[in-house]
Design an enzyme around this catalytic site. Structure first.
Site, PDB file in Angstrom:
ATOM      1  N   ASN A  33      -6.030  48.360  13.799  1.00 26.97           N
ATOM      2  CA  ASN A  33      -5.556  49.639  13.912  1.00 26.97           C
ATOM      3  C   ASN A  33      -5.463  50.363  12.582  1.00 26.97           C
ATOM      4  O   ASN A  33      -4.775  49.840  11.450  1.00 26.97           O
ATOM      5  CB  ASN A  33      -4.072  49.200  14.407  1.00 26.97           C
ATOM      6  CG  ASN A  33      -4.086  48.856  15.892  1.00 26.97           C
ATOM      7  OD1 ASN A  33      -4.308  47.693  16.070  1.00 26.97           O
ATOM      8  ND2 ASN A  33      -3.570  49.716  16.765  1.00 26.97           N
ATOM      9  N   TYR A  57     -13.957  49.374  26.900  1.00 31.25           N
ATOM     10  CA  TYR A  57     -14.070  49.405  25.437  1.00 31.25           C
ATOM     11  C   TYR A  57     -14.506  48.008  24.870  1.00 31.25           C
ATOM     12  O   TYR A  57     -15.143  47.568  24.230  1.00 31.25           O
ATOM     13  CB  TYR A  57     -12.759  49.881  24.708  1.00 31.25           C
ATOM     14  CG  TYR A  57     -12.647  50.072  23.350  1.00 31.25           C
ATOM     15  CD1 TYR A  57     -13.497  51.181  22.750  1.00 31.25           C
ATOM     16  CD2 TYR A  57     -11.785  49.188  22.706  1.00 31.25           C
ATOM     17  CE1 TYR A  57     -13.224  51.282  21.348  1.00 31.25           C
ATOM     18  CE2 TYR A  57     -11.730  49.264  21.346  1.00 31.25           C
ATOM     19  CZ  TYR A  57     -12.360  50.243  20.763  1.00 31.25           C
ATOM     20  OH  TYR A  57     -12.073  50.424  19.447  1.00 31.25           O
TER      21      TYR A  57
HETATM   22  P1  NAD Z   1     -12.893  58.574  16.661  1.00 28.38           P
HETATM   23  O1  NAD Z   1     -12.708  58.858  18.212  1.00 28.38           O
HETATM   24  O2  NAD Z   1     -12.129  59.553  15.799  1.00 28.38           O
HETATM   25  O3  NAD Z   1     -14.211  58.522  16.268  1.00 28.38           O
HETATM   26  C1  NAD Z   1     -15.405  58.026  17.149  1.00 28.38           C
HETATM   27  C2  NAD Z   1     -16.589  59.306  16.836  1.00 28.38           C
HETATM   28  O4  NAD Z   1     -17.548  58.841  17.799  1.00 28.38           O
HETATM   29  C3  NAD Z   1     -16.041  60.784  17.298  1.00 28.38           C
HETATM   30  O5  NAD Z   1     -16.569  61.558  16.394  1.00 28.38           O
HETATM   31  C4  NAD Z   1     -16.924  60.730  18.613  1.00 28.38           C
HETATM   32  O6  NAD Z   1     -17.222  62.167  19.082  1.00 28.38           O
HETATM   33  C5  NAD Z   1     -18.183  60.103  18.542  1.00 28.38           C
HETATM   34  N1  NAD Z   1     -18.797  59.599  19.744  1.00 28.38           N
HETATM   35  C6  NAD Z   1     -17.985  58.867  20.588  1.00 28.38           C
HETATM   36  N2  NAD Z   1     -19.246  58.775  21.640  1.00 28.38           N
HETATM   37  C7  NAD Z   1     -20.317  58.993  21.219  1.00 28.38           C
HETATM   38  C8  NAD Z   1     -21.673  59.115  21.583  1.00 28.38           C
HETATM   39  N3  NAD Z   1     -22.083  58.643  22.774  1.00 28.38           N
HETATM   40  N4  NAD Z   1     -22.819  59.560  20.650  1.00 28.38           N
HETATM   41  C9  NAD Z   1     -22.277  60.177  19.385  1.00 28.38           C
HETATM   42  N5  NAD Z   1     -21.146  60.145  19.018  1.00 28.38           N
HETATM   43  C10 NAD Z   1     -20.058  59.604  19.764  1.00 28.38           C
HETATM   44  O7  NAD Z   1     -12.424  57.083  16.288  1.00 28.38           O
HETATM   45  P2  NAD Z   1     -12.168  56.389  15.153  1.00 28.38           P
HETATM   46  O8  NAD Z   1     -10.966  55.722  14.926  1.00 28.38           O
HETATM   47  O9  NAD Z   1     -12.774  56.962  13.719  1.00 28.38           O
HETATM   48  O10 NAD Z   1     -13.064  54.972  15.230  1.00 28.38           O
HETATM   49  C11 NAD Z   1     -14.528  55.060  14.703  1.00 28.38           C
HETATM   50  C12 NAD Z   1     -15.104  53.684  15.310  1.00 28.38           C
HETATM   51  O11 NAD Z   1     -14.166  52.501  14.487  1.00 28.38           O
HETATM   52  C13 NAD Z   1     -15.149  53.534  16.518  1.00 28.38           C
HETATM   53  O12 NAD Z   1     -16.475  52.863  16.795  1.00 28.38           O
HETATM   54  C14 NAD Z   1     -13.920  52.466  16.868  1.00 28.38           C
HETATM   55  O13 NAD Z   1     -14.120  51.574  18.098  1.00 28.38           O
HETATM   56  C15 NAD Z   1     -13.816  51.529  15.668  1.00 28.38           C
HETATM   57  N6  NAD Z   1     -12.553  51.330  15.516  1.00 28.38           N
HETATM   58  C16 NAD Z   1     -11.561  51.978  15.094  1.00 28.38           C
HETATM   59  C17 NAD Z   1     -10.268  51.587  14.820  1.00 28.38           C
HETATM   60  C18 NAD Z   1      -9.137  52.418  14.419  1.00 28.38           C
HETATM   61  O14 NAD Z   1      -7.840  51.949  14.394  1.00 28.38           O
HETATM   62  N7  NAD Z   1      -9.208  53.740  14.007  1.00 28.38           N
HETATM   63  C19 NAD Z   1      -9.785  50.154  15.144  1.00 28.38           C
HETATM   64  C20 NAD Z   1     -10.835  49.536  15.812  1.00 28.38           C
HETATM   65  C21 NAD Z   1     -12.383  49.983  15.690  1.00 28.38           C
HETATM   66  N1  UDP Z   2       2.252  52.948  22.093  1.00 31.89           N
HETATM   67  C1  UDP Z   2       3.375  53.466  22.342  1.00 31.89           C
HETATM   68  N2  UDP Z   2       3.619  55.016  22.503  1.00 31.89           N
HETATM   69  C2  UDP Z   2       2.559  55.764  22.241  1.00 31.89           C
HETATM   70  C3  UDP Z   2       1.409  55.202  22.232  1.00 31.89           C
HETATM   71  C4  UDP Z   2       1.022  53.901  22.045  1.00 31.89           C
HETATM   72  O1  UDP Z   2       4.279  52.709  22.328  1.00 31.89           O
HETATM   73  O2  UDP Z   2       2.834  57.228  22.599  1.00 31.89           O
HETATM   74  C5  UDP Z   2       1.971  51.513  21.883  1.00 31.89           C
HETATM   75  C6  UDP Z   2       0.778  50.925  22.845  1.00 31.89           C
HETATM   76  O3  UDP Z   2       1.486  50.708  24.317  1.00 31.89           O
HETATM   77  C7  UDP Z   2       0.169  49.810  21.821  1.00 31.89           C
HETATM   78  C8  UDP Z   2       0.582  50.381  20.491  1.00 31.89           C
HETATM   79  O4  UDP Z   2       1.424  51.518  20.420  1.00 31.89           O
HETATM   80  O5  UDP Z   2       1.175  48.665  22.259  1.00 31.89           O
HETATM   81  C9  UDP Z   2      -0.691  50.773  19.932  1.00 31.89           C
HETATM   82  O6  UDP Z   2      -1.428  51.640  20.736  1.00 31.89           O
HETATM   83  P1  UDP Z   2      -2.713  52.331  20.344  1.00 31.89           P
HETATM   84  O7  UDP Z   2      -2.954  53.223  21.418  1.00 31.89           O
HETATM   85  O8  UDP Z   2      -2.286  53.162  18.975  1.00 31.89           O
HETATM   86  O9  UDP Z   2      -3.641  51.234  19.928  1.00 31.89           O
HETATM   87  P2  UDP Z   2      -4.017  49.923  20.436  1.00 31.89           P
HETATM   88  O10 UDP Z   2      -3.899  48.715  19.401  1.00 31.89           O
HETATM   89  O11 UDP Z   2      -3.024  49.471  21.738  1.00 31.89           O
HETATM   90  O12 UDP Z   2      -5.447  49.897  20.802  1.00 31.89           O
END
Ligand code: NAD
Ligand code: UDP
Length: 315
Positions: free
Chosen positions: A175, A146
């Site tokens: 997050n 990732y």
């Molecule tokens: P999520 O898992 O709910 O959404 C990801 C989506 O991408 C899903 O609908 C999944 O089916 C689709 N997907 C995965 N692989 C694919 C592929 N090869 N082709 C087409 N579709 C595909 O996660 P999210 O939280 O909505 O995250 C969305 C984006 O934001 C991601 O790129 C993630 O890395 C980034 N992001 C999210 C967070 C967060 O806290 N939510 C933080 C940092 C970055």
């Molecule tokens: N975590 C936890 N309990 C859970 C899931 C996650 O204590 O059931 C902790 C995890 O180890 C991390 C933080 O919560 O320190 C955030 O985890 P998450 O998977 O949400 O996102 P990350 O920021 O690590 O990608």
């Protein structure tokens, strides 16, 4: 009406579905592309009747030929348990997906947004993290598919920008939580809420003293739209997140308080390479986007608890 043709990859996921809703509401034509690995049709079901919305099952690791004005590239599983399930596919999604979407942006001259992540900072030794920090990432650990995939995607975005003049907008997302997270998503906020509502033990990894800074989804989507709307000179990367930092114990206590649950905390081993602390410096977003999060954690958690409560009642 802006009436743009906008592609959202990963549009049936948590963040993508909220973005699709906002874009359609604003009168844009939205093409939502998703392979449904972690996303669900249900997340965009209310949009399926709209003439402005189209849903396509497609994997971004394969080329896509469509005509669009803007691309939001969100496709990629975001929860550690899901992105570690098939790590090779995770890297392919970030890297091949970026190449395919940047190729599409180059051909159509579309503006393209990349959902990058605070994980590019790894387990940071600089705190809070500014965009100038290069990070502390393990290249060969279980999180690397990732972290390094997203880092390589950023490299590709900046090379397309320098080499081809592609208009790029790179967001480093911290997050984010809210309604429409999957109950089995595996990230901490959804885990704690679902466990609390079911009266099951709250699983704290490690001692629970690691920190994260949680942003409510509506604030985050607003930042996406503002970043995409900026002039060409602003490429990013731009940190997007809520700078208020909490330990996982504090988060668990808040969730227990809001739900009134009788759940107790239980302790499990800390996952390998789990970052110890994380807090965005959002000075750049404040200055360039006039943006900062408005929803405090407690208020956002209350809305998210209400969502999961209704989902669990239907199940
Ligand atoms: P999520 O898992 O709910 O959404 C990801 C989506 O991408 C899903 O609908 C999944 O089916 C689709 N997907 C995965 N692989 C694919 C592929 N090869 N082709 C087409 N579709 C595909 O996660 P999210 O939280 O909505 O995250 C969305 C984006 O934001 C991601 O790129 C993630 O890395 C980034 N992001 C999210 C967070 C967060 O806290 N939510 C933080 C940092 C970055
Ligand atoms: N975590 C936890 N309990 C859970 C899931 C996650 O204590 O059931 C902790 C995890 O180890 C991390 C933080 O919560 O320190 C955030 O985890 P998450 O998977 O949400 O996102 P990350 O920021 O690590 O990608």
């Amino acid at each position: 009406m802006s009436e743009k043709r906008i592609l959202v990859t990963g549009g049936a996921g948590f963040l993508g579905s909220h973005l699709c809703h906002r874009l359609v509401e604003a009168g844009n034509e939205v093409l939502c592309v998703d392979n449904f690995f972690t996303g669900r049709r249900a997340n965009v079901a209310p949009l399926l009747d709209s003439p402005l919305f189209e849903l396509m099952r497609h994997d971004v690791t394969f080329p896509l030929y469509v005509e669009v004005d803007e691309i939001y590239n969100l496709a990629c599983p975001a929860s550690p348990i899901h992105y570690q399930f098939d790590p090779v596919q995770t890297t392919k999604t970030s890297v091949h997906g970026a190449i395919n979407m940047l190729g599409l942006a180059k051909r159509t001259r579309a503006k393209i947004f990349q959902a990058s992540t605070s994980e590019v900072y790894g387990d940071p030794v600089v705190h809070p993290q500014t965009e100038a920090y290069w990070g502390n990432v393990n290249p060969i650990g279980p999180r690397s598919c990732y972290d390094e995939g997203k880092r390589c995607a950023e490299t590709l975005f900046f090379d397309y920008h320098r080499q081809h003049g592609t208009r790029i907008k790179v967001a480093r997302i911290f997050n984010t939580y809210g309604p429409r997270m999957h109950p089995n998503d595996g990230r901490v906020v959804s885990n704690f809420i679902v466990q609390a509502l079911k009266g099951e033990p709250i699983t704290i990894y490690g001692e629970g003293m690691q920190t994260r800074s949680f942003c409510y989804v509506d604030d985050m989507v607003e930042a996406f739209l503002r970043l995409m709307g900026t002039e060409s000179h602003l490429t990013g990367p731009v940190n997007l997140g809520n700078p208020v930092e909490f330990t996982m114990r504090e988060l668990a206590e808040l969730v227990i308080g809001i739900t009134g649950s009788k759940s107790r905390m239980t302790f499990a081993p800390l996952p390998v390479d789990d970052p110890k602390q994380r807090q965005p410096d959002i000075a750049l977003a404040r200055r360039e986007l006039g943006w900062e999060p408005k929803v405090p954690l407690k208020a956002g958690l209350e809305k998210t608890v209400a969502y999961f409560d209704s989902v669990l009642r239907k199940a």
